[in-house]
Scaffold this motif. Structure first.
Motif: not given
Length: 287
Positions: A114-118, A59-71
């Motif tokens: 980027l956010i860690y969740f179970k 992959g390329d620039h893979v982000e662990p867990g959950v990626s969030i953004k505000n529109d």
């Protein structure tokens, strides 16, 4: 424990939605000029988490867990600027509502938090679910070390790092390795280190082995030698910064594992202490 101003820091809410991966152009041109089709940023990355290798993925620039953004551009700027590694994050919409995790990094360019969740919580999530972050940490200062600037880290996580002052007055910080300034690439010259990250370049395989880059994990603490991040990102001989690995290795020239800086000094006030478990997964108790 070091004396800080944590009791005077403001805690505020910032919020974003799980952001879908984007693919307007299917190809990513690697450092050898070859076009590749690869998974990259965004979404819910189910099988990649802090504590895992950041070097092995296809992959390329893979982000662990959950990626969030505000529109909203301005609100996303606040999300990126005020969120700090170790902040509590909570799902506020969707089937996983109420689930809690931790911020693990801010990825510049794509401007994701980027956010860690179970794993069981991520299975309930969907693109567009809203996540609230209790932003806390920007403005963190060391009362007896005004020549060291802190940023991008929750004060509770900072305390857990076990940073000590030695007899010479230097701050001893646990790290997995030290990186020379000449290996820092994409992100150099940014006007501030209080948002986003910049990359360790990985095009030289000998350097990857020499400095232990090939062994890096998401969440590892690393020392950046002769790297000044007190304001913008620049080379400055004798300066020292400490950062955390936030995204994976990359195929593009000038790119590699992303580092969000948490401490910087224009002078050699910070000493790295090689520590195998110097990883936020360990300090947050999630691995």
């Amino acid at each position: 424990m070091l004396k800080t101003n944590k009791e005077r820091l403001v805690m505020q809410s910032v919020q974003g939605k799980i952001h879908s991966p984007l693919a307007s152009n299917p190809y990513r041109v690697n450092r050898d000029g070859i076009a590749e089709v690869l998974p990259a940023t965004g979404g819910i990355t189910y099988n990649v988490q802090i504590g895992d290798s950041c070097m092995k993925w296809v992959g390329d620039h893979v982000e662990p867990g959950v990626s969030i953004k505000n529109d909203n551009t301005g609100e996303n700027g606040a999300l990126m600027l005020l969120s700090c590694i170790g902040n509590e994050a909570k799902v506020v919409s969707g089937e996983a509502k109420g689930a809690k995790g931790y911020v693990t990094g801010m990825h510049g360019g794509i401007d994701h938090v980027l956010i860690y969740f179970k794993e069981e919580d991520m299975e309930k999530m969907a693109i567009g679910d809203s996540i609230l972050v209790k932003a806390h940490g920007q403005g963190l200062g060391l009362e007896d070390h005004s020549d060291v600037k802190c940023m991008n880290i929750d004060p509770s996580l900072f305390d857990k790092l076990g940073i000590k002052e030695n007899e010479e007055g230097m701050l001893e910080v646990p790290v997995v390795t030290e990186i020379p300034a000449y290996l820092m690439g994409s992100g150099i010259g940014s006007p501030t280190a209080f948002s986003g990250d910049y990359d360790i370049m990985t095009g030289d395989e000998e350097a990857n082995k020499e400095f232990g880059i090939d062994q890096l994990r998401f969440g590892d603490l690393v020392l950046l030698r002769d790297c000044d991040n007190t304001n913008g990102r620049q080379y400055l001989k004798g300066s020292v910064s400490v950062g955390i690995v936030v995204h994976s290795d990359c195929v593009k020239a000038g790119h590699g594992p992303g580092i969000t800086v948490i401490m910087s000094s224009k002078v050699s006030k910070i000493k790295g202490i090689k520590t195998e478990n110097a990883n936020i997964a360990y300090y947050l108790g999630v691995k």
